[in-house]
Design a protein around this motif. Structure first.
Motif, short mmCIF file in Angstrom:
data_model
loop_
_atom_site.label_atom_id
_atom_site.label_comp_id
_atom_site.label_asym_id
_atom_site.label_seq_id
_atom_site.Cartn_x
_atom_site.Cartn_y
_atom_site.Cartn_z
N PRO A 566 1.24 11.49 -17.33
CA PRO A 566 0.62 11.47 -16.00
C PRO A 566 -0.82 11.97 -15.97
CG PRO A 566 2.27 13.20 -16.16
CD PRO A 566 2.43 12.35 -17.38
N ARG A 567 -1.29 12.66 -17.01
CA ARG A 567 -2.70 13.06 -17.04
C ARG A 567 -3.61 11.85 -16.99
NH1 ARG A 567 -3.52 16.59 -22.28
NH2 ARG A 567 -5.70 16.34 -21.66
N PHE A 568 -3.11 10.69 -17.41
CA PHE A 568 -3.92 9.48 -17.43
C PHE A 568 -3.50 8.49 -16.35
CE2 PHE A 568 -4.11 11.38 -21.64
CZ PHE A 568 -5.49 11.49 -21.78
N ALA A 569 -2.93 9.03 -15.29
CA ALA A 569 -2.60 8.23 -14.11
C ALA A 569 -2.96 9.01 -12.86
CB ALA A 569 -1.12 7.85 -14.11
N GLY A 570 -4.05 9.78 -12.92
CA GLY A 570 -4.38 10.68 -11.82
C GLY A 570 -4.62 9.97 -10.51
N TRP A 571 -5.40 8.90 -10.53
CA TRP A 571 -5.70 8.22 -9.26
C TRP A 571 -4.49 7.42 -8.80
CZ3 TRP A 571 -8.79 9.67 -5.78
CH2 TRP A 571 -9.09 8.85 -4.71
N GLY A 572 -3.77 6.82 -9.75
CA GLY A 572 -2.55 6.13 -9.37
C GLY A 572 -1.56 7.06 -8.68
N LEU A 573 -1.42 8.27 -9.19
CA LEU A 573 -0.52 9.25 -8.56
C LEU A 573 -1.07 9.71 -7.21
CD1 LEU A 573 0.49 11.23 -11.75
CD2 LEU A 573 2.11 10.28 -10.07
N ALA A 574 -2.40 9.86 -7.10
CA ALA A 574 -2.98 10.23 -5.80
C ALA A 574 -2.69 9.16 -4.76
CB ALA A 574 -4.48 10.44 -5.95
N VAL A 575 -2.80 7.89 -5.15
CA VAL A 575 -2.47 6.79 -4.24
C VAL A 575 -0.98 6.80 -3.93
CG1 VAL A 575 -2.47 4.28 -3.93
CG2 VAL A 575 -4.43 5.40 -5.03
N ALA A 576 -0.16 7.08 -4.93
CA ALA A 576 1.29 7.14 -4.71
C ALA A 576 1.65 8.22 -3.69
CB ALA A 576 2.01 7.40 -6.04
N GLU A 577 0.96 9.37 -3.75
CA GLU A 577 1.22 10.42 -2.75
C GLU A 577 0.93 9.91 -1.34
OE1 GLU A 577 2.59 13.24 -3.28
OE2 GLU A 577 2.34 13.69 -5.41
N ALA A 578 -0.16 9.18 -1.18
CA ALA A 578 -0.49 8.63 0.13
C ALA A 578 0.53 7.58 0.55
CB ALA A 578 -1.89 8.02 0.10
N MET A 579 0.99 6.81 -0.43
CA MET A 579 1.96 5.77 -0.15
C MET A 579 3.29 6.36 0.32
SD MET A 579 2.79 2.73 -2.84
CE MET A 579 1.07 2.29 -2.98
N LEU A 580 3.70 7.46 -0.32
CA LEU A 580 4.97 8.09 0.04
C LEU A 580 4.87 8.83 1.38
CD1 LEU A 580 5.89 9.46 -3.50
CD2 LEU A 580 7.09 7.64 -2.25
N THR A 581 3.67 9.21 1.77
CA THR A 581 3.48 9.96 3.01
C THR A 581 3.39 9.05 4.22
OG1 THR A 581 2.21 11.60 1.81
CG2 THR A 581 1.99 11.62 4.20
N GLY A 582 2.70 7.96 4.04
CA GLY A 582 2.26 7.25 5.23
C GLY A 582 2.68 5.80 5.28
N PRO A 583 1.97 5.09 6.16
CA PRO A 583 0.74 5.58 6.76
C PRO A 583 0.98 6.55 7.93
CG PRO A 583 1.20 3.37 7.54
CD PRO A 583 2.23 3.67 6.50
N LEU A 584 0.07 7.51 8.02
CA LEU A 584 -0.01 8.41 9.17
C LEU A 584 -1.32 8.07 9.86
CD1 LEU A 584 0.87 10.84 10.89
CD2 LEU A 584 -0.25 12.32 9.22
N GLN A 585 -1.22 7.46 11.04
CA GLN A 585 -2.41 6.96 11.73
C GLN A 585 -2.70 7.79 12.98
OE1 GLN A 585 0.29 4.09 11.74
NE2 GLN A 585 -0.79 2.46 10.66
N VAL A 586 -3.96 8.13 13.14
CA VAL A 586 -4.40 8.84 14.34
C VAL A 586 -5.46 8.00 15.01
CG1 VAL A 586 -5.38 10.94 15.30
CG2 VAL A 586 -3.91 11.08 13.28
N ALA A 587 -5.14 7.49 16.19
CA ALA A 587 -6.09 6.71 16.99
C ALA A 587 -6.53 7.56 18.17
CB ALA A 587 -5.44 5.42 17.47
N ILE A 588 -7.84 7.79 18.26
CA ILE A 588 -8.39 8.66 19.31
C ILE A 588 -9.27 7.81 20.20
CG2 ILE A 588 -9.79 10.70 19.81
CD1 ILE A 588 -9.04 11.72 16.99
N VAL A 589 -8.98 7.77 21.47
CA VAL A 589 -9.75 6.97 22.42
C VAL A 589 -10.46 7.87 23.42
CG1 VAL A 589 -8.35 4.89 22.22
CG2 VAL A 589 -7.69 6.66 23.86
N GLY A 590 -11.64 7.44 23.80
CA GLY A 590 -12.38 8.13 24.85
C GLY A 590 -13.10 9.37 24.39
#
Length: 659
Positions: A566-590
């Motif tokens: 995994p030392r040589f999959a750092g960005w892939g794992l970072a994307v995987a963390e985002a994938m497992l979390t979300g998407p978490l969307q915040v829409a702010i109006v006004g």
């Protein structure tokens, strides 16, 4: 008399324009010349800031005897690996397969059909001359066996380059990857493994995201200890900001002094994220000074960012590594006076014996100065004195992919530190790349002084540029950047994706002996993990489920590396963390970009978070569709996979939802 390289756009190739070697650039004409003369090809691959490339150039390529030997029996081709990453990837694969290691300068002997029959790295002149003599004799007297071996090697590379089918990444694999990283963590010095130590920027991003998602204290501890050790060590420029390529020792003391844009962009972003997640003031200071370094030392006249500062400095006609950066105690006293000089020497670990060479020391800051005003005065005076020394050469070419990394880092840091000038610098770089590197609907790899090169962009150029544009959209709220990111992503899908998955080169690109399909995050994200991150964010912002599926497929193709190293999959794992979390969307109006709801959203470190601010039903912003004000007040809609909570108007209520 200059050779063919004098007209090259590449600063690295221009460094060799006055060699007596009769160099060719990589081209069909060079291979045709080898076939016409019935001679093999001497292929030399390097880059402008490479110390050992300079050493081999001075020892061999500036030598008339070497030049004569090459002229007699070879067609000599010089390649800038940063301009032609596809050529570099193919022959680095061959070098690693044939020798068990790789590096630059890379020296490969190939047939006129491009098939390798010898591969190595740096060769001193005596060994090089022996190689040319022996290989030349084999070519003339035992060609059938030599070419058969070369053909066999080339056919085996195709199998090595094919990563094979992958598997979906779930929580279990990510947790095991963190456990594996813990086994290789250096408890005494931080970082992973022994010397030499490279900044594990993408792995640190992964660990921060893993902590944010799971509250894993061990993941945070590994990230924080490494970030602090690098920040205080000699690998970090304590005077001007920015980081060197790597530390030659395990303690982060003596760097290999070249400063690369990709390292500094990735590190800038992770230090900004560390500050956002924990409030660390060290993180804020290092992020700020690294951003200053990018703008001060790497920004080009056109508004882009140059590739690198050299490891060497030219002193009295000789290249000396680190000459610009190191100090003796006496030199500190000379600049600062007796009292301040001795105090600075003690603070910065500048010892009489020296930590580098010839009694000189790299500067470290292992503890806080105690008096910030005194330290800032000393830092400014020392930097001014250092600026009067001979300076390392600048590789001024603008590379699409690395500018994408810089755009993302500056946009994120500008928002996190409240420095709008960083966001504007990111916007200027994005405009330059889109206006200059996009030619006839296709993206190109490099430019120099506003003149675009011929080399086509590869997959990571598209992925990292799209990532940068999406970060700019988040920082500015300007739908232009979302639209342009979508265009780049769609271009990547058309050019690089088929039923076999993602390729690094385009379907209609130059046919090499194998088509590269890198899956390893080394010094920078692999193309497949770069495009995965951009696809995932774009899908969260637009609801494009096809893009999310493509992102999941891309990360799945890295599953073997994630599982085994995994030392040589750092960005892939970072994307995987985002994938497992979300998407978490915040829409702010006004509410504007600096409103209280936006500030609360920006304080969240959830790895799957995307934020959009604007007017209700703003055109070009799917997350703002059907999002009205609440009782005439600004409101925030928190959504998970487009399933939304009740809108809130109170910042505390928003913080509770995001928690």
């Amino acid at each position: 008399m200059a050779n063919r390289l004098a007209d090259s756009l590449s600063p690295y190739l221009r460094q060799h324009a006055d060699n007596p070697v009769d160099w060719w650039e990589w081209s069909d004409d060079a291979f045709a010349e080898a076939r016409r003369r019935d001679v093999p090809i001497f292929l030399s691959v390097g880059y402008a800031a490479c110390h050992w490339c300079h050493v081999m150039a001075h020892e061999s390529f500036e030598d008339e005897q070497v030049a004569a030997a090459l002229a007699q029996g070879w067609v000599s081709i010089k390649v800038d690996r940063e301009e032609r990453p596809d050529v570099d990837a193919v022959y680095m694969l061959a070098t690693q397969a044939m020798t068990g290691q790789g590096g630059w300068p890379m020296t490969v002997l190939v047939t006129p059909d491009g098939e390798p029959f010898f591969a190595g790295t740096y060769l001193p002149k005596p060994q090089l001359m022996q190689l040319l003599d022996a290989a030349g004799t084999a070519w003339r007297e035992d060609r059938e066996r030599l070419t058969a071996s070369a053909t066999s090697i080339a056919s085996q590379l195709s199998g090595i380059a094919d990563p094979g089918p992958g598997s979906r990444i779930e929580d279990e694999q990510v947790a095991l990857a963190v456990h594996s990283l813990r086994k290789t963590f250096d408890d005494a010095r931080a970082g992973f493994g022994g010397a030499p130590k490279f900044p594990p920027s993408m792995t640190l991003e992964h660990l921060l995201r893993h902590h944010a998602r799971t509250d894993d204290a061990d993941a945070l501890a590994m990230a924080e200890r490494t970030l602090e050790a690098m920040a205080r060590g000699g690998i970090h420029d304590q005077l001007a900001g920015g980081f060197a390529r790597y530390s030659v020792d395990a303690d982060w003391v003596v760097p290999h002094f070249e400063k690369m844009l990709y390292d500094n962009a990735l590190l800038l972003r992770v230090y900004a994220h560390w500050h956002r997640q924990t409030g660390s003031q060290l993180a804020a200071r290092v992020a700020g000074s690294t951003a200053d370094f990018l703008l001060r030392d790497l920004r080009t006249a056109e508004g882009g960012f140059a590739s690198a500062l050299d490891a060497d400095t030219l002193v009295d006609g000789h290249s000396v590594e680190g000459a610009t950066y190191v100090w003796t105690p006496a030199q500190l006293v000379e600049v600062l006076g007796e009292a301040d000089g001795r105090r600075a020497a003690e603070l910065l670990e500048a010892t009489p014996e020296g930590t580098f060479e010839h009694g000189a020391s790299t500067l470290q800051l292992l503890r806080d100065p105690g008096d910030p005003a005194w330290w800032e005065d000393v830092r400014v005076r020392l930097l001014a004195a250092r600026d009067s020394r001979p300076q390392p050469a600048l590789d001024g070419k603008v590379v699409t992919t690395w500018n994408g990394l810089a755009i993302a880092a500056l946009a994120d840091t500008g928002v996190t530190l409240g420095r709008p000038e960083l966001v504007e610098a990111a916007s200027a770089a994005a405009r330059l790349v889109l206006d200059t590197h996009l030619v006839d609907g296709r993206l190109r790899r490099t430019s120099l002084a506003g003149r675009v090169g011929e080399a086509p962009a590869v997959l990571d150029d598209h992925g990292n540029l799209a990532e940068g544009l999406l970060a700019l959209h988040r920082a500015t709220g300007d739908t232009l950047w979302l639209t342009r990111a979508g265009e780049i992503i769609e271009l990547a899908r058309e050019l690089f994706h088929d039923e076999e998955g993602w390729h690094d080169t385009a379907h209609d690109g130059e046919a090499l002996i194998t088509r590269p399909r890198g899956r390893t995050d080394n010094a920078e994200p692999a193309g497949v993990s770069a495009i995965a991150g951009a696809l995932l964010t774009h899908s969260a912002l637009t609801g494009d489920t096809a893009h999310r599926s493509l992102a999941e497929e891309a990360i799945a193709s890295q599953s073997r590396i994630i599982t085994h190293d995994p030392r040589f999959a750092g960005w892939g794992l970072a994307v995987a963390e985002a994938m497992l979390t979300g998407p978490l969307q915040v829409a702010i109006v006004g509410e504007g970009e600096d409103g209280p709801l936006r500030q609360v959203a920006e304080a969240s470190s959830s790895p799957g978070l995307v934020i959009v601010t604007g007017s209700p039903d703003a055109p070009g912003e799917p997350l703002l569709a059907d999002r009205p004000l609440v009782d005439g007040r600004a409101a925030a809609y928190v959504c998970r996979g487009f399933v939304c909570d009740r809108p809130v108007t109170d910042p505390e209520a928003l913080a509770a939802q995001l928690a």
